[in-house]
Write a protein that holds these residues in place. Sequence first.
Motif, PDB file in Angstrom:
ATOM      1  N   GLY A 262       0.816  -1.206   0.000  1.00  0.00           N
ATOM      2  CA  GLY A 262       0.000   0.000   0.000  1.00  0.00           C
ATOM      3  C   GLY A 262       0.849   1.255   0.000  1.00  0.00           C
TER       4      GLY A 262
ATOM      5  N   SER B 272       0.761   3.808  -3.100  1.00  0.00           N
ATOM      6  CA  SER B 272       0.358   5.206  -2.858  1.00  0.00           C
ATOM      7  C   SER B 272       1.453   6.171  -3.293  1.00  0.00           C
ATOM      8  CB  SER B 272       0.034   5.411  -1.376  1.00  0.00           C
ATOM      9  OG  SER B 272      -1.019   4.582  -0.960  1.00  0.00           O
ATOM     10  N   SER B 273       2.696   5.811  -3.019  1.00  0.00           N
ATOM     11  CA  SER B 273       3.819   6.682  -3.387  1.00  0.00           C
ATOM     12  C   SER B 273       3.942   6.805  -4.902  1.00  0.00           C
ATOM     13  CB  SER B 273       5.122   6.138  -2.790  1.00  0.00           C
ATOM     14  OG  SER B 273       5.047   6.069  -1.390  1.00  0.00           O
TER      15      SER B 273
ATOM     16  N   TRP C 180       1.550   6.266  -7.107  1.00  0.00           N
ATOM     17  CA  TRP C 180       0.370   6.985  -7.572  1.00  0.00           C
ATOM     18  C   TRP C 180       0.549   8.492  -7.388  1.00  0.00           C
ATOM     19  CZ3 TRP C 180      -5.267   5.499  -5.692  1.00  0.00           C
ATOM     20  CH2 TRP C 180      -6.197   6.164  -6.501  1.00  0.00           C
ATOM     21  N   LEU C 181       1.059   8.875  -6.225  1.00  0.00           N
ATOM     22  CA  LEU C 181       1.291  10.298  -5.956  1.00  0.00           C
ATOM     23  C   LEU C 181       2.295  10.872  -6.946  1.00  0.00           C
ATOM     24  CD1 LEU C 181       1.873  11.830  -2.415  1.00  0.00           C
ATOM     25  CD2 LEU C 181       3.154  12.614  -4.396  1.00  0.00           C
TER      26      LEU C 181
ATOM     27  N   LYS D  80      -6.235  15.590  -3.749  1.00  0.00           N
ATOM     28  CA  LYS D  80      -6.030  14.158  -4.014  1.00  0.00           C
ATOM     29  C   LYS D  80      -4.621  13.740  -3.630  1.00  0.00           C
ATOM     30  CE  LYS D  80      -5.928  10.844  -7.864  1.00  0.00           C
ATOM     31  NZ  LYS D  80      -6.143  10.673  -9.329  1.00  0.00           N
ATOM     32  N   ARG D  81      -3.646  14.568  -3.955  1.00  0.00           N
ATOM     33  CA  ARG D  81      -2.257  14.212  -3.687  1.00  0.00           C
ATOM     34  C   ARG D  81      -1.963  14.242  -2.191  1.00  0.00           C
ATOM     35  NH1 ARG D  81       1.826  16.805  -5.701  1.00  0.00           N
ATOM     36  NH2 ARG D  81       2.891  15.127  -6.799  1.00  0.00           N
TER      37      ARG D  81
ATOM     38  N   LYS E  90      -4.147  13.439   0.060  1.00  0.00           N
ATOM     39  CA  LYS E  90      -4.745  12.194   0.553  1.00  0.00           C
ATOM     40  C   LYS E  90      -3.843  11.002   0.249  1.00  0.00           C
ATOM     41  CE  LYS E  90      -9.494  13.862   0.062  1.00  0.00           C
ATOM     42  NZ  LYS E  90     -10.757  13.757  -0.719  1.00  0.00           N
ATOM     43  N   LEU E  91      -3.211  11.018  -0.918  1.00  0.00           N
ATOM     44  CA  LEU E  91      -2.284   9.935  -1.256  1.00  0.00           C
ATOM     45  C   LEU E  91      -1.069   9.955  -0.336  1.00  0.00           C
ATOM     46  CD1 LEU E  91      -2.402  10.078  -5.166  1.00  0.00           C
ATOM     47  CD2 LEU E  91      -3.200   8.195  -3.714  1.00  0.00           C
TER      48      LEU E  91
ATOM     49  N   ALA F 226      -2.188   8.537   2.893  1.00  0.00           N
ATOM     50  CA  ALA F 226      -2.319   7.082   2.782  1.00  0.00           C
ATOM     51  C   ALA F 226      -0.952   6.417   2.845  1.00  0.00           C
ATOM     52  CB  ALA F 226      -3.029   6.728   1.474  1.00  0.00           C
ATOM     53  N   ALA F 227       0.031   6.986   2.116  1.00  0.00           N
ATOM     54  CA  ALA F 227       1.379   6.420   2.135  1.00  0.00           C
ATOM     55  C   ALA F 227       1.961   6.455   3.545  1.00  0.00           C
ATOM     56  CB  ALA F 227       2.279   7.181   1.165  1.00  0.00           C
TER      57      ALA F 227
END
Length: 250
Positions: free
Chosen positions: A68, A72-73, A75-76, A88-89, A91-92, A95-96
Amino acid sequence: MDAAAAFFENRSTPWSYDSLKNFKTLSPNVQRHLQRVYLTVAGALLVSAIGVYAHILLGIGGLLTSLGFIGSSIWLANTSSSAAEEGKRLKLLAAAAFFEGASLGTLIQAVLSFDPSIVVTALLGSVAIFACFSGAAVLARRREFLFLGGLLTSAVSAMMILQFSSMLFGGASFMYMVEIYGGLLLFVGFLLFDTQIIIEKADRGDRDYVKHALDLFVDFAGVFVRILLILTRNAGEKERKEERRRAKST
């Protein structure tokens, strides 16, 4: 070679208290950017602590949380840094940080059961190292530590080769020592390097404070884990010596 020569030439510059207040090399925009980066890192560390607590309560840390964090990293890093994507970033990033905290929860929980003071000491030590070396990179002359990039990449490659060799020919104990002590030096080096890279990027208009905060968060986590392992190992050796001493005296 020019960067390395400049580095050693700069070592001869006398230090003074006034240098602590010298931010003339940083424009106001870069200074504001750094403030946002450090505030975001602090927020990420708080979310990471929540991840650790979640693991202690629910036992969620493991392979899935590690994946995860990686997901997440990535994706960011591949999400546009436009203002429309800022929420959004963030939140990513959260999450990371949460997944990283949950992944470290297993180690931290084990150390807490052994000696809770080790975790506190490791955290304070990591904060001190982060503040000192990141601050040194900010206050240093521009581009002074950028030459570290090639050295750090070579050191990472060398450690990977050593790790592979230890799997084939043994020497796991030696490799463990290299990983924790050499890894600590590596992450301190990356802290210096990444901070100056962030300054250079910000000076050229790259104000992606979310991605820059992620880079420094990873450096902080790397330093913290290795200090935690070193302190735990030292405490364990001290306890074993004490037990042997008591056994001999009885």
